[in-house]
Design an enzyme around this catalytic site. Structure first.
Site, PDB file in Angstrom:
ATOM      1  N   ARG A 106       0.874  -1.176   0.000  1.00 58.19           N
ATOM      2  CA  ARG A 106       0.000   0.000   0.000  1.00 58.19           C
ATOM      3  C   ARG A 106       0.911   1.227   0.000  1.00 58.19           C
ATOM      4  O   ARG A 106       1.720   1.400   0.916  1.00 58.19           O
ATOM      5  CB  ARG A 106      -0.914   0.032   1.233  1.00 58.19           C
ATOM      6  CG  ARG A 106      -1.808   1.280   1.323  1.00 58.19           C
ATOM      7  CD  ARG A 106      -2.585   1.272   2.632  1.00 58.19           C
ATOM      8  NE  ARG A 106      -3.358   2.488   2.811  1.00 58.19           N
ATOM      9  CZ  ARG A 106      -4.632   2.653   2.457  1.00 58.19           C
ATOM     10  NH1 ARG A 106      -5.261   1.656   1.874  1.00 58.19           N
ATOM     11  NH2 ARG A 106      -5.254   3.778   2.669  1.00 58.19           N
ATOM     12  N   GLN A 136     -10.699  -2.399  -2.553  1.00 55.94           N
ATOM     13  CA  GLN A 136     -11.853  -1.590  -2.176  1.00 55.94           C
ATOM     14  C   GLN A 136     -13.031  -1.858  -3.113  1.00 55.94           C
ATOM     15  O   GLN A 136     -14.175  -1.949  -2.686  1.00 55.94           O
ATOM     16  CB  GLN A 136     -11.499  -0.102  -2.210  1.00 55.94           C
ATOM     17  CG  GLN A 136     -12.657   0.827  -1.858  1.00 55.94           C
ATOM     18  CD  GLN A 136     -13.118   0.703  -0.422  1.00 55.94           C
ATOM     19  OE1 GLN A 136     -12.314   0.789   0.486  1.00 55.94           O
ATOM     20  NE2 GLN A 136     -14.412   0.486  -0.220  1.00 55.94           N
ATOM     21  N   ASP A 229     -15.742  10.352  -2.210  1.00 56.20           N
ATOM     22  CA  ASP A 229     -14.473  10.171  -1.511  1.00 56.20           C
ATOM     23  C   ASP A 229     -14.008  11.557  -1.070  1.00 56.20           C
ATOM     24  O   ASP A 229     -14.554  12.581  -1.506  1.00 56.20           O
ATOM     25  CB  ASP A 229     -13.459   9.515  -2.448  1.00 56.20           C
ATOM     26  CG  ASP A 229     -12.185   9.054  -1.741  1.00 56.20           C
ATOM     27  OD1 ASP A 229     -12.147   9.085  -0.498  1.00 56.20           O
ATOM     28  OD2 ASP A 229     -11.229   8.681  -2.442  1.00 56.20           O
TER      29      ASP A 229
END
Length: 327
Positions: A106, A136, A229
């Site tokens: 990540r 996700q 988001d």
């Protein structure tokens, strides 16, 4: 469907059937978890978790999923390894391959996780890069399927800056699985032309549609899902915040916008969210710009149409499916 040994870097690498198989496996593993049925499918294996960017959901999802599968996990935080500092990415990949059965990354550029995968002898998983966030999207699709009983034909509207990992990855996921995707953003805040053309070609085969709009109320008129988001990532210059908030404010998800969608529409967010002043960042930015909330108002985030915490929980089940399938 045999996915053993496969990397999981972006959903572009997987067929519709393979993605569906991962969702089916995630649903099965979720049921076992809820019924407390052991499913230690990867007993004795180990996964290295490289986090150049910190995380709550991704780290916890990988660690709990690994534990449930009978695996060990080793967390390497932003200062926990020599990757890219004293040790090259190829060398890191080859070292970790000697000790672990899988590697998660990540961090920043997609090129980093792709280079890890090139040199590793074990599956490599993308926990988030600047360009893609495939774990996700699996969680999002499982959540949508649980609520509507299907994916094909569902209309998902992504509200906000669609140029980066979430807008791009949702477009891919929708194209692959037959959902109608709308990116609603200011002009020039849409996914790049090359990826869009690739997704349009996929959509033509799956029955999906890809639409771009800069009119929020029109975009959501028949929406089943409204997704957003955060507008700006921390660390970006302060002048970016000011410009981005000015541009994105008309695209805030609030009760008025939700009322323009279907009565059955659900609200989704990959989290974290600045929906109130109960975080340091939310308070500082909200007070500076005179906003009670940023990308979504608190009444929507906490309202009956919000499924954000179910969505967050599904990160663990879908990540577990990816590890079980590839190991």
């Amino acid at each position: 469907m045999n996915l053993k040994g496969r990397d999981f870097l972006t959903l572009r690498d997987f067929t519709t059937e393979e993605i569906t198989a991962l969702l089916d496996l995630a649903a099965d593993l979720k049921k076992k978890k809820q019924e407390q049925i052991p499913h230690r499918l990867c007993e004795g294996k180990n996964v290295a978790l490289i986090f150049e960017k910190t995380s709550t959901r991704t780290r916890c999802a990988f660690e709990v999923a690994a534990n449930d599968l009978g695996m060990g996990s080793t967390y390497l935080g932003p200062t926990g390894s020599q990757i890219g500092v004293k040790e090259s990415i190829p060398d890191t990949a080859r070292v970790l391959s000697q000790m672990f059965d899988a590697i998660e990354y990540r961090g920043f550029g997609q090129s980093i996780v792709e280079e890890l995968a090139e040199y590793a002898d074990v599956p490599v998983y993308n926990g988030l890069t600047d360009e893609f966030h495939p774990t996700q999207i699996l969680a999002d699709m499982l959540t949508i399927r649980e609520h509507f009983g299907k994916l094909a034909g569902i209309h998902l509207v992504y509200m906000g800056d669609a140029r980066f990992n979430m807008g791009r990855s949702l477009m891919i996921g929708c194209a692959k699985l037959g959902l109608n995707f709308t990116a609603c953003a200011p002009e020039n805040y849409f996914p790049d032309a090359a990826l869009t053309a690739e997704c349009q070609k996929i959509a033509a085969e799956t029955g999906a549609s890809i639409v771009f709009s800069s009119d929020p109320k029109t975009a959501v008129q028949d929406a089943d899902v409204i997704y957003t988001d955060i507008w700006v990532s921390m660390g970006e210059p302060e002048e970016i915040w000011e410009e981005r908030i000015r541009l994105m404010k008309p695209f805030q998800v609030n009760k008025e916008l939700m009322a323009c969608a279907k009565d059955t529409c659900i609200f989704m967010h990959c989290l974290p969210s600045y929906h109130d002043h109960n975080t340091k960042i939310g308070k500082e930015v909200g007070e500076k710009y005179g906003l009670d909330a940023l990308e979504v108002t608190d009444d929507v985030f906490e309202g009956p149409q919000s499924v954000v915490f179910e969505e967050a929980g599904n990160r663990m089940h879908t990540i577990k499916a990816v590890m079980a399938a590839t190991l």
